[in-house]
Design a protein around this motif. Structure first.
Motif, PDB file in Angstrom:
ATOM      1  N   GLN A  40       0.943  -1.126   0.049  1.00  0.00           N
ATOM      2  CA  GLN A  40       0.092  -0.025  -0.454  1.00  0.00           C
ATOM      3  C   GLN A  40       0.480   1.148   0.097  1.00  0.00           C
ATOM      4  O   GLN A  40       2.025   1.084   0.613  1.00  0.00           O
ATOM      5  CB  GLN A  40      -0.980  -0.224   0.994  1.00  0.00           C
ATOM      6  CG  GLN A  40      -2.205  -0.888   1.067  1.00  0.00           C
ATOM      7  CD  GLN A  40      -3.051  -1.119  -0.252  1.00  0.00           C
ATOM      8  OE1 GLN A  40      -3.311  -0.080  -0.092  1.00  0.00           O
ATOM      9  NE2 GLN A  40      -3.261  -2.199  -0.597  1.00  0.00           N
ATOM     10  N   ARG A  41       0.292   2.278  -1.105  1.00  0.00           N
ATOM     11  CA  ARG A  41       1.353   3.961  -0.412  1.00  0.00           C
ATOM     12  C   ARG A  41       1.314   3.786   0.605  1.00  0.00           C
ATOM     13  O   ARG A  41       0.682   4.084   1.441  1.00  0.00           O
ATOM     14  CB  ARG A  41       0.766   4.348  -1.682  1.00  0.00           C
ATOM     15  CG  ARG A  41       0.641   6.282  -1.386  1.00  0.00           C
ATOM     16  CD  ARG A  41       0.080   6.781  -2.514  1.00  0.00           C
ATOM     17  NE  ARG A  41       0.199   8.292  -2.174  1.00  0.00           N
ATOM     18  CZ  ARG A  41       1.681   9.048  -2.749  1.00  0.00           C
ATOM     19  NH1 ARG A  41       1.917   8.236  -3.706  1.00  0.00           N
ATOM     20  NH2 ARG A  41       1.801   9.719  -2.884  1.00  0.00           N
ATOM     21  N   GLY A  42       2.889   4.755   1.152  1.00  0.00           N
ATOM     22  CA  GLY A  42       2.970   4.657   2.286  1.00  0.00           C
ATOM     23  C   GLY A  42       3.960   3.866   3.470  1.00  0.00           C
ATOM     24  O   GLY A  42       4.165   4.538   3.983  1.00  0.00           O
ATOM     25  N   GLU A  43       3.488   2.484   2.749  1.00  0.00           N
ATOM     26  CA  GLU A  43       4.502   1.510   3.681  1.00  0.00           C
ATOM     27  C   GLU A  43       6.450   1.687   3.732  1.00  0.00           C
ATOM     28  O   GLU A  43       6.487   1.839   2.482  1.00  0.00           O
ATOM     29  CB  GLU A  43       3.704   0.877   3.186  1.00  0.00           C
ATOM     30  CG  GLU A  43       2.296   0.160   3.505  1.00  0.00           C
ATOM     31  CD  GLU A  43       2.590  -1.279   3.035  1.00  0.00           C
ATOM     32  OE1 GLU A  43       0.855  -2.005   3.903  1.00  0.00           O
ATOM     33  OE2 GLU A  43       2.791  -2.048   2.481  1.00  0.00           O
ATOM     34  N   ILE A  44       6.246   1.499   4.400  1.00  0.00           N
ATOM     35  CA  ILE A  44       7.852   1.435   4.334  1.00  0.00           C
ATOM     36  C   ILE A  44       8.403  -0.108   4.469  1.00  0.00           C
ATOM     37  O   ILE A  44       7.487  -0.519   4.972  1.00  0.00           O
ATOM     38  CB  ILE A  44       8.401   2.153   5.720  1.00  0.00           C
ATOM     39  CG1 ILE A  44       8.193   3.749   5.553  1.00  0.00           C
ATOM     40  CG2 ILE A  44      10.320   1.275   5.664  1.00  0.00           C
ATOM     41  CD1 ILE A  44       8.640   4.564   6.968  1.00  0.00           C
ATOM     42  N   ARG A  45       8.830  -0.563   4.074  1.00  0.00           N
ATOM     43  CA  ARG A  45       8.695  -2.844   3.898  1.00  0.00           C
ATOM     44  C   ARG A  45      10.555  -1.914   3.038  1.00  0.00           C
ATOM     45  O   ARG A  45      11.330  -1.718   2.497  1.00  0.00           O
ATOM     46  CB  ARG A  45       8.342  -2.808   2.338  1.00  0.00           C
ATOM     47  CG  ARG A  45       7.431  -2.926   2.800  1.00  0.00           C
ATOM     48  CD  ARG A  45       6.081  -3.741   1.791  1.00  0.00           C
ATOM     49  NE  ARG A  45       4.826  -4.004   1.851  1.00  0.00           N
ATOM     50  CZ  ARG A  45       4.184  -4.661   1.804  1.00  0.00           C
ATOM     51  NH1 ARG A  45       5.304  -5.846   1.070  1.00  0.00           N
ATOM     52  NH2 ARG A  45       3.100  -5.025   1.565  1.00  0.00           N
ATOM     53  N   VAL A  66       5.309   3.950  -3.545  1.00  0.00           N
ATOM     54  CA  VAL A  66       4.938   5.692  -4.157  1.00  0.00           C
ATOM     55  C   VAL A  66       3.317   5.200  -5.040  1.00  0.00           C
ATOM     56  O   VAL A  66       2.772   5.805  -4.795  1.00  0.00           O
ATOM     57  CB  VAL A  66       6.071   6.404  -4.281  1.00  0.00           C
ATOM     58  CG1 VAL A  66       6.681   6.829  -3.643  1.00  0.00           C
ATOM     59  CG2 VAL A  66       6.222   5.570  -5.204  1.00  0.00           C
ATOM     60  N   SER A  67       3.460   4.002  -5.199  1.00  0.00           N
ATOM     61  CA  SER A  67       1.974   3.541  -5.830  1.00  0.00           C
ATOM     62  C   SER A  67       0.809   3.005  -5.316  1.00  0.00           C
ATOM     63  O   SER A  67       0.949   2.982  -4.256  1.00  0.00           O
ATOM     64  CB  SER A  67       2.296   2.813  -7.299  1.00  0.00           C
ATOM     65  OG  SER A  67       3.066   1.138  -6.394  1.00  0.00           O
ATOM     66  N   HIS A  68      -0.070   3.749  -6.251  1.00  0.00           N
ATOM     67  CA  HIS A  68      -1.594   3.938  -5.530  1.00  0.00           C
ATOM     68  C   HIS A  68      -1.627   1.711  -5.105  1.00  0.00           C
ATOM     69  O   HIS A  68      -1.515   0.844  -5.759  1.00  0.00           O
ATOM     70  CB  HIS A  68      -2.495   3.935  -6.288  1.00  0.00           C
ATOM     71  CG  HIS A  68      -4.042   4.173  -5.474  1.00  0.00           C
ATOM     72  ND1 HIS A  68      -4.811   2.935  -5.210  1.00  0.00           N
ATOM     73  CD2 HIS A  68      -3.674   4.871  -4.590  1.00  0.00           C
ATOM     74  CE1 HIS A  68      -6.139   3.030  -4.210  1.00  0.00           C
ATOM     75  NE2 HIS A  68      -5.528   4.294  -4.170  1.00  0.00           N
ATOM     76  N   GLY A  69      -2.193   1.338  -3.971  1.00  0.00           N
ATOM     77  CA  GLY A  69      -2.470  -0.783  -3.891  1.00  0.00           C
ATOM     78  C   GLY A  69      -3.310  -0.898  -5.188  1.00  0.00           C
ATOM     79  O   GLY A  69      -2.988  -1.640  -5.026  1.00  0.00           O
ATOM     80  N   GLN A  70      -3.778   0.067  -5.601  1.00  0.00           N
ATOM     81  CA  GLN A  70      -4.651  -0.771  -6.997  1.00  0.00           C
ATOM     82  C   GLN A  70      -3.754  -0.786  -7.524  1.00  0.00           C
ATOM     83  O   GLN A  70      -4.583  -2.088  -8.638  1.00  0.00           O
ATOM     84  CB  GLN A  70      -6.092   0.344  -7.878  1.00  0.00           C
ATOM     85  CG  GLN A  70      -5.910   1.402  -7.944  1.00  0.00           C
ATOM     86  CD  GLN A  70      -6.918   2.086  -8.409  1.00  0.00           C
ATOM     87  OE1 GLN A  70      -7.791   2.322  -7.534  1.00  0.00           O
ATOM     88  NE2 GLN A  70      -6.620   2.625  -9.405  1.00  0.00           N
ATOM     89  N   THR A  76       3.801  -5.857  -9.234  1.00  0.00           N
ATOM     90  CA  THR A  76       4.205  -4.667  -9.034  1.00  0.00           C
ATOM     91  C   THR A  76       4.515  -3.628  -8.478  1.00  0.00           C
ATOM     92  O   THR A  76       3.421  -3.643  -8.254  1.00  0.00           O
ATOM     93  CB  THR A  76       5.326  -4.139 -10.740  1.00  0.00           C
ATOM     94  OG1 THR A  76       4.021  -3.532 -11.393  1.00  0.00           O
ATOM     95  CG2 THR A  76       5.761  -5.393 -11.577  1.00  0.00           C
ATOM     96  N   ALA A  77       5.266  -3.110  -8.193  1.00  0.00           N
ATOM     97  CA  ALA A  77       5.356  -2.131  -7.135  1.00  0.00           C
ATOM     98  C   ALA A  77       5.720  -0.961  -7.010  1.00  0.00           C
ATOM     99  O   ALA A  77       7.675  -1.118  -7.820  1.00  0.00           O
ATOM    100  CB  ALA A  77       5.159  -2.120  -5.822  1.00  0.00           C
ATOM    101  N   THR A  78       5.507   0.725  -7.492  1.00  0.00           N
ATOM    102  CA  THR A  78       6.788   1.530  -7.370  1.00  0.00           C
ATOM    103  C   THR A  78       7.359   2.199  -6.041  1.00  0.00           C
ATOM    104  O   THR A  78       6.303   2.487  -5.467  1.00  0.00           O
ATOM    105  CB  THR A  78       5.930   3.039  -7.912  1.00  0.00           C
ATOM    106  OG1 THR A  78       5.572   2.646  -9.704  1.00  0.00           O
ATOM    107  CG2 THR A  78       7.175   3.812  -8.381  1.00  0.00           C
ATOM    108  N   VAL A  79       8.720   2.172  -5.908  1.00  0.00           N
ATOM    109  CA  VAL A  79       9.610   2.461  -4.397  1.00  0.00           C
ATOM    110  C   VAL A  79      10.120   3.780  -4.663  1.00  0.00           C
ATOM    111  O   VAL A  79      10.768   3.948  -5.832  1.00  0.00           O
ATOM    112  CB  VAL A  79      10.008   1.259  -3.767  1.00  0.00           C
ATOM    113  CG1 VAL A  79       8.635   0.126  -4.011  1.00  0.00           C
ATOM    114  CG2 VAL A  79      10.813   0.513  -4.292  1.00  0.00           C
TER     115      VAL A  79
END
Length: 147
Positions: A40-45, A66-70, A76-79
């Motif tokens: 989810q957006r804003g999570e630190i991982r 930084v990418s929205h959860g949907q 994939t996710a943007t970080v």
């Protein structure tokens, strides 16, 4: 001499790929929808950035999604990376460690490290940006991307 240095970088990338491709391939077959682990957006991982080329971020670092959860449902996710280098650059802003138990000391988010990664490169959530820092991150990203 320059060819040997390039060969060494190539060898490092090949070794990393060889050592990581089996575990990453196994994890890639596990849909994040099945384990409710959609970033989810804003999570630190923790993020496994792999081997770098040039000045790219590499190895294992904390990062912020930084990418929205949907949009992260497709594996994939943007970080952006969190770094211990808190030097003042227009692409960075400092996180106060007292606000984030997952940080050992003040750190910086570097928006210049923005990267789309497979969600198998993301470990479990270790924190979440507060609203103030999320607003600063958004403003810094907009400035960096010229939006």
């Amino acid at each position: 001499m320059q060819y040997q240095e390039q060969e060494s970088i190539s060898d490092k990338i090949m070794n990393w790929t060889h050592n990581k491709k089996i575990p990453l391939a196994i994890q890639a077959t596990r849909s994040p929808r099945k384990n409710n682990n959609i970033p989810q957006r804003g999570e630190i991982r923790w993020v496994e950035f792999g081997e770098n080329i040039g000045s790219e971020m590499n190895n294992r670092h904390m990062g912020v999604v930084v990418s929205h959860g949907q949009f992260n449902r497709n594996n994939t996710a943007t970080v952006v990376a969190i770094t211990s280098n808190v030097q003042n650059y227009p692409t960075k802003f400092t996180l106060d460690a007292t606000n984030y138990p997952c940080l050992k000391h003040d750190s910086a988010i570097n928006v210049a490290t923005i990267k789309n990664v497979a969600t198998v490169r993301l470990d479990k959530k270790v924190g979440k940006l507060n609203n103030t820092d999320m607003d600063i991150l958004d403003a810094t990203l907009k400035k960096y991307l010229g939006l």
